[in-house]
Design a protein around this motif. Structure first.
Motif, PDB file in Angstrom:
ATOM      1  N   LEU A  75       0.904  -1.309  -0.042  1.00 44.44           N
ATOM      2  CA  LEU A  75      -0.006  -0.023  -0.030  1.00 44.44           C
ATOM      3  C   LEU A  75       0.689   1.207   0.061  1.00 44.44           C
ATOM      4  N   LYS A  76       2.042   1.118   0.653  1.00 45.14           N
ATOM      5  CA  LYS A  76       2.706   2.465   0.720  1.00 45.14           C
ATOM      6  C   LYS A  76       3.532   2.590  -0.413  1.00 45.14           C
ATOM      7  N   LYS A  77       3.893   1.593  -1.062  1.00 47.36           N
ATOM      8  CA  LYS A  77       4.226   1.549  -2.670  1.00 47.36           C
ATOM      9  C   LYS A  77       3.518   2.232  -3.426  1.00 47.36           C
ATOM     10  N   ALA A  78       2.485   1.776  -3.222  1.00 50.95           N
ATOM     11  CA  ALA A  78       1.284   2.032  -4.497  1.00 50.95           C
ATOM     12  C   ALA A  78       0.722   3.452  -4.429  1.00 50.95           C
ATOM     13  N   THR A  79       0.765   3.949  -3.140  1.00 55.65           N
ATOM     14  CA  THR A  79       0.159   5.254  -2.843  1.00 55.65           C
ATOM     15  C   THR A  79       1.205   6.386  -2.626  1.00 55.65           C
ATOM     16  N   ALA A  80       2.534   6.124  -2.153  1.00 53.61           N
ATOM     17  CA  ALA A  80       3.616   6.973  -1.837  1.00 53.61           C
ATOM     18  C   ALA A  80       3.244   7.790  -0.720  1.00 53.61           C
ATOM     19  N   CYS A  81       2.391   7.087   0.376  1.00 52.58           N
ATOM     20  CA  CYS A  81       1.728   8.023   1.422  1.00 52.58           C
ATOM     21  C   CYS A  81       2.685   8.355   2.372  1.00 52.58           C
ATOM     22  N   ALA A  82       2.386   9.165   3.201  1.00 53.38           N
ATOM     23  CA  ALA A  82       3.394   9.874   4.266  1.00 53.38           C
ATOM     24  C   ALA A  82       3.389   8.769   5.618  1.00 53.38           C
ATOM     25  N   LYS A  83       2.282   8.105   5.777  1.00 53.75           N
ATOM     26  CA  LYS A  83       2.318   7.013   7.102  1.00 53.75           C
ATOM     27  C   LYS A  83       1.126   5.968   6.963  1.00 53.75           C
ATOM     28  N   ILE A  84       1.531   4.614   7.213  1.00 58.31           N
ATOM     29  CA  ILE A  84       0.582   3.679   7.066  1.00 58.31           C
ATOM     30  C   ILE A  84       0.107   3.454   8.916  1.00 58.31           C
ATOM     31  N   SER A 126     -15.720   1.731 -11.125  1.00 59.29           N
ATOM     32  CA  SER A 126     -14.481   1.759 -12.029  1.00 59.29           C
ATOM     33  C   SER A 126     -13.147   2.292 -11.120  1.00 59.29           C
ATOM     34  N   ASP A 127     -13.175   3.344 -10.378  1.00 57.92           N
ATOM     35  CA  ASP A 127     -12.223   3.527  -9.364  1.00 57.92           C
ATOM     36  C   ASP A 127     -11.821   2.685  -8.528  1.00 57.92           C
ATOM     37  N   LEU A 128     -13.051   2.074  -8.054  1.00 55.97           N
ATOM     38  CA  LEU A 128     -12.538   1.000  -6.987  1.00 55.97           C
ATOM     39  C   LEU A 128     -11.853  -0.202  -7.585  1.00 55.97           C
ATOM     40  N   HIS A 129     -12.479  -0.536  -8.666  1.00 57.77           N
ATOM     41  CA  HIS A 129     -11.842  -1.565  -9.531  1.00 57.77           C
ATOM     42  C   HIS A 129     -10.164  -1.212  -9.708  1.00 57.77           C
ATOM     43  N   ARG A 130      -9.835  -0.170 -10.120  1.00 60.07           N
ATOM     44  CA  ARG A 130      -8.520   0.349 -10.653  1.00 60.07           C
ATOM     45  C   ARG A 130      -7.747   0.393  -9.426  1.00 60.07           C
ATOM     46  N   PHE A 131      -8.207   0.835  -8.105  1.00 57.45           N
ATOM     47  CA  PHE A 131      -7.379   0.696  -6.915  1.00 57.45           C
ATOM     48  C   PHE A 131      -7.108  -0.755  -6.387  1.00 57.45           C
ATOM     49  N   SER A 132      -8.119  -1.542  -6.709  1.00 59.48           N
ATOM     50  CA  SER A 132      -7.781  -3.025  -6.310  1.00 59.48           C
ATOM     51  C   SER A 132      -6.819  -3.679  -7.316  1.00 59.48           C
TER      52      SER A 132
END
Length: 139
Positions: A75-84, A126-132
């Motif tokens: 998830l961190k790799k996919a989103t480049a988020c600051a915190k998990i 479609s966005d939920l499918h893309r996120f998955s």
């Protein structure tokens, strides 16, 4: 990765209604919460009647830790988020499930918890499918 659910395992109806299947892991079903405010995943160990981490066998506890870390890294790799944020609350849905949520400064509710903050904002299908699909690729 597994191709389907284990015999005797039934997903809590609230988890099923609020999330979408992403993939099967060794112990858990990985699901995406249908709330576009945060990239939010849920791992559900496929063991009937389990409510707490300490209800799992020691081997299943180790596997849950491994899968939670794997999903958090993906998830961190996919989103480049600051915190998990990772948590297993279970006050409303008793079935053991672990939340893994990508957070960024300035997201709705930052720096507080996501629970109880506003109303859920569902993805377009479609966005939920893309996120998955992005999550499957990152894992």
């Amino acid at each position: 990765m597994l191709t389907g659910k284990k015999t005797g395992f039934e997903l809590d109806g609230r988890l099923e209604a609020d999330s979408e299947h992403v993939m099967w892991l060794g112990l858990c079903e990985l699901r995406a919460m249908n709330d576009r405010r945060w990239p939010w995943l849920v791992l559900v160990p496929q063991r009937p009647g389990i409510e707490e981490v300490h209800d799992l066998t020691p081997l299943d506890q180790a596997m849950l830790t491994f899968e939670t870390n794997l999903v958090a890294q993906g998830l961190k790799k996919a989103t480049a988020c600051a915190k998990i944020n990772t948590g297993a609350l279970g006050n409303i849905v008793r079935q053991l499930h672990v939340h893994v949520i990508a957070r960024n400064e300035g997201d709705p509710g930052w720096p507080g918890p996501v629970w109880g903050h506003g109303l859920r904002e569902p993805y377009r299908p479609s966005d939920l499918h893309r996120f998955s699909e992005t999550i499957r690729t990152s894992l």
